[in-house]
Design a protein around this motif. Structure first.
Motif, PDB file in Angstrom:
ATOM      1  N   ALA A   1      76.571 -35.141 -30.621  1.00  0.00           N
ATOM      2  CA  ALA A   1      77.757 -35.731 -31.250  1.00  0.00           C
ATOM      3  C   ALA A   1      78.827 -36.029 -30.210  1.00  0.00           C
ATOM      4  N   MET A   2      78.995 -35.119 -29.258  1.00  0.00           N
ATOM      5  CA  MET A   2      79.990 -35.350 -28.202  1.00  0.00           C
ATOM      6  C   MET A   2      79.588 -36.548 -27.337  1.00  0.00           C
ATOM      7  N   GLN A   3      78.293 -36.678 -27.025  1.00  0.00           N
ATOM      8  CA  GLN A   3      77.838 -37.809 -26.225  1.00  0.00           C
ATOM      9  C   GLN A   3      78.038 -39.116 -26.975  1.00  0.00           C
ATOM     10  N   THR A   4      77.709 -39.111 -28.257  1.00  0.00           N
ATOM     11  CA  THR A   4      77.913 -40.310 -29.072  1.00  0.00           C
ATOM     12  C   THR A   4      79.390 -40.672 -29.129  1.00  0.00           C
ATOM     13  N   GLY A   5      80.231 -39.659 -29.314  1.00  0.00           N
ATOM     14  CA  GLY A   5      81.677 -39.900 -29.348  1.00  0.00           C
ATOM     15  C   GLY A   5      82.177 -40.446 -28.024  1.00  0.00           C
ATOM     16  N   LEU A   6      81.686 -39.898 -26.935  1.00  0.00           N
ATOM     17  CA  LEU A   6      82.104 -40.370 -25.612  1.00  0.00           C
ATOM     18  C   LEU A   6      81.684 -41.817 -25.392  1.00  0.00           C
TER      19      LEU A   6
END
Length: 170
Positions: free
Chosen positions: A62-67
């Motif tokens: 989720a953090m990678q997608t958000g980034l």
């Protein structure tokens, strides 16, 4: 207790042997039970750790997608354009203030010194305190209350206002 009451001999030895086998079997079962409990605990810990790792992976994904999304959106933003926009807005505000200053000029009015006004107010102060005649307030009550640029018949609440609380220009 029962073995203490028995006499020495083959029957006591048989009972003793049987009791020792039962105790040995009991200890064996207790050891097996303890082993199973340890295995169960280890399996629970493994399941907990596995679930925690899955949750961590989900969070990282989720953090990678958000980034990635933030980087994508950031590419559409031009900092120079934002700075130019802010500068233009500041210039417009300065121009608006200058216009308001120009519109607020008084024509044909002599410059009035604040010290002169305060002296006149002090002189009038005693007269106003002891003056019972309040007829000058009647004129203030008859003053128009409508917003400039509207007729007295219009409801001021229905007048469209801009972001500064002034009547909107149509």
């Amino acid at each position: 207790d029962q073995m203490k009451k028995m006499r020495e001999g083959p029957s006591k030895n048989m009972v003793k042997q049987k009791a020792l086998r039962v105790l040995k079997q009991k200890r064996s079962y207790e050891q097996q039970l303890e082993g199973i409990r340890n295995q169960s605990f280890n399996m629970e810990q493994t399941n907990y750790t596995t679930q925690m790792l899955k949750d961590t992976k989900t969070s990282v994904d989720a953090m990678q997608t958000g980034l990635k999304q933030m980087k994508k959106e950031y590419k559409t933003i031009n900092i120079d354009k934002i700075e130019d926009l802010q500068d233009d807005m500041a210039d417009m505000m300065e121009d608006a203030n200058e216009i308001q200053e120009i519109m607020g000029r008084a024509y044909g009015m002599p410059e009035i010194d604040d010290a002169d006004l305060e002296a006149e107010l002090d002189a009038l102060g005693d007269e106003l305190l002891f003056d019972d005649d309040m007829s000058y307030l009647d004129e203030a009550a008859e003053a128009p209350t409508n917003v400039p640029g509207t007729s007295a018949k219009e409801d001021p609440a229905s007048t469209q206002l801009d972001e500064f609380g002034l009547p909107a220009l149509s």
